[in-house]
Write a protein that holds these residues in place. Structure first.
Motif, PDB file in Angstrom:
ATOM      1  N   TYR A   1       0.418  -1.423   0.312  1.00  0.00           N
ATOM      2  CA  TYR A   1       0.045  -0.116  -0.162  1.00  0.00           C
ATOM      3  C   TYR A   1       0.751   0.964   0.197  1.00  0.00           C
ATOM      4  O   TYR A   1       1.093   2.342  -0.786  1.00  0.00           O
ATOM      5  CB  TYR A   1      -0.721  -0.155   1.119  1.00  0.00           C
TER       6      TYR A   1
ATOM      7  N   ARG B   1      -3.366  -0.088  -4.392  1.00  0.00           N
ATOM      8  CA  ARG B   1      -4.919   0.097  -3.943  1.00  0.00           C
ATOM      9  C   ARG B   1      -5.413  -1.489  -3.973  1.00  0.00           C
ATOM     10  O   ARG B   1      -6.392  -1.981  -3.554  1.00  0.00           O
ATOM     11  CB  ARG B   1      -5.637   1.017  -4.537  1.00  0.00           C
TER      12      ARG B   1
ATOM     13  N   ALA C   1      -8.319  -0.842   8.115  1.00  0.00           N
ATOM     14  CA  ALA C   1      -9.507  -0.345   8.212  1.00  0.00           C
ATOM     15  C   ALA C   1      -9.134   1.157   7.911  1.00  0.00           C
ATOM     16  O   ALA C   1      -9.356   2.015   7.666  1.00  0.00           O
ATOM     17  CB  ALA C   1     -10.778  -0.059   9.029  1.00  0.00           C
ATOM     18  N   ASP C   2      -7.850   1.673   8.565  1.00  0.00           N
ATOM     19  CA  ASP C   2      -7.242   2.273   8.618  1.00  0.00           C
ATOM     20  C   ASP C   2      -7.115   2.975   6.833  1.00  0.00           C
ATOM     21  O   ASP C   2      -6.093   4.400   7.165  1.00  0.00           O
ATOM     22  CB  ASP C   2      -6.273   2.544   9.830  1.00  0.00           C
ATOM     23  N   LEU C   3      -6.281   1.971   6.067  1.00  0.00           N
ATOM     24  CA  LEU C   3      -5.838   2.488   5.147  1.00  0.00           C
ATOM     25  C   LEU C   3      -6.869   2.752   3.683  1.00  0.00           C
ATOM     26  O   LEU C   3      -7.340   2.171   3.339  1.00  0.00           O
ATOM     27  CB  LEU C   3      -5.452   0.863   4.400  1.00  0.00           C
ATOM     28  N   GLU C   4      -6.793   4.439   3.655  1.00  0.00           N
ATOM     29  CA  GLU C   4      -8.385   4.760   2.537  1.00  0.00           C
ATOM     30  C   GLU C   4      -7.742   4.140   1.421  1.00  0.00           C
ATOM     31  O   GLU C   4      -6.958   4.289   0.240  1.00  0.00           O
ATOM     32  CB  GLU C   4      -8.185   6.128   2.640  1.00  0.00           C
ATOM     33  N   GLY C   5      -8.832   3.774   0.666  1.00  0.00           N
ATOM     34  CA  GLY C   5      -9.208   3.527  -1.533  1.00  0.00           C
ATOM     35  C   GLY C   5      -8.414   2.701  -1.006  1.00  0.00           C
ATOM     36  O   GLY C   5      -8.309   2.136  -1.905  1.00  0.00           O
TER      37      GLY C   5
ATOM     38  N   ARG D   1      -8.850  -1.155  -1.850  1.00  0.00           N
ATOM     39  CA  ARG D   1     -10.275  -2.072  -2.275  1.00  0.00           C
ATOM     40  C   ARG D   1      -9.418  -4.192  -2.307  1.00  0.00           C
ATOM     41  O   ARG D   1      -8.825  -4.032  -2.467  1.00  0.00           O
ATOM     42  CB  ARG D   1     -10.270  -1.974  -4.254  1.00  0.00           C
TER      43      ARG D   1
ATOM     44  N   SER E   1     -14.494  -4.479  -2.576  1.00  0.00           N
ATOM     45  CA  SER E   1     -15.352  -4.423  -3.460  1.00  0.00           C
ATOM     46  C   SER E   1     -15.257  -5.458  -5.254  1.00  0.00           C
ATOM     47  O   SER E   1     -16.098  -4.461  -5.901  1.00  0.00           O
ATOM     48  CB  SER E   1     -14.263  -3.454  -4.250  1.00  0.00           C
TER      49      SER E   1
END
Length: 223
Positions: A48, A53, A71-75, A77, A97
């Protein structure tokens, strides 16, 4: 001691770009999914940090647990890429996703039910292009009926076909399997193709893959 995930990832991306160039395709036409099954969350964080992603997980409960841990990793998928049992659908329906291995109507119905109130889940239908008795996936002849039934379900969006052909070192044979999936997709107006792994992703891209699932070349061998 740090791992060499970032370096391996850069190498795989370069190979994806070369395969796209050979096929006369823009590199943006291929999504690279880093298959992180059975690998620790720390390695996913490294990938990441290196810009990756899209991550693929085979096992529903492992996907559920990693989604909480990361869960803290934005974006980020999550791609659920393994076959799914009806009683495990709940773990995938809320966090994935994309689902890559749709082949049973009861799983489609359960996914549809559990996506209520959420955006439709993009799904690939798994096809057994190699005709292997030990592999999951629909026979190509069963596809029209299956498509008709799944397309009536809310909460799911059919985007393409997926296959995991028999491993072979014969390039012509491998290309034949990928070509067969592409032709099947064209026949049924399914343009996305999830095909190709560490062993053969460059051939898959040259044959039209829009998504490749690469694990070992990025994260190393699994123990």
């Amino acid at each position: 001691m740090g791992s060499d995930v970032a370096e391996r990832l850069a190498s795989v991306r370069a190979r994806v770009a070369s395969a796209c160039a050979r096929a006369g395709r823009p590199v943006e036409s291929v999504t690279l999914v880093a298959v992180s099954k059975l690998k620790p969350a720390a390695l996913i964080r490294e990938a990441y940090a290196a810009g990756q992603r899209d991550f693929g997980e085979n096992y529903a409960q492992e996907l559920r647990d990693k989604a909480v841990e990361l869960a803290d990793l934005e974006g980020l998928r999550w791609h659920a890429i393994g076959p799914l049992q009806t009683n495990k659908v709940k773990y995938v329906a809320k966090v994935a996703s994309t689902f890559h291995a749709l082949e049973r109507l009861e799983v489609a119905r359960e996914l549809s039910k559990r996506r209520e109130g959420l955006a439709p889940l993009p799904c690939y239908i798994e096809v057994n292009v190699g005709g292997e008795a030990t592999k999951s996936g629909l026979e190509p002849s069963a596809l029209p009926d299956f498509l008709a039934q799944v397309r009536e379900l809310p909460g799911l969006r059919l985007v393409g076909l997926m296959s995991l052909p028999p491993p072979t070192d014969d390039e012509a044979r491998a290309r034949g399997y990928f070509q067969a999936l592409r032709e099947l997709g064209q026949r049924h107006a399914l343009t996305e193709l999830s095909m190709g792994t560490t062993h053969d992703f460059e051939l898959a891209i040259e044959a039209g893959a829009t998504l490749v699932r690469v694990g070992t070349a990025i994260f190393g061998e699994r123990t």
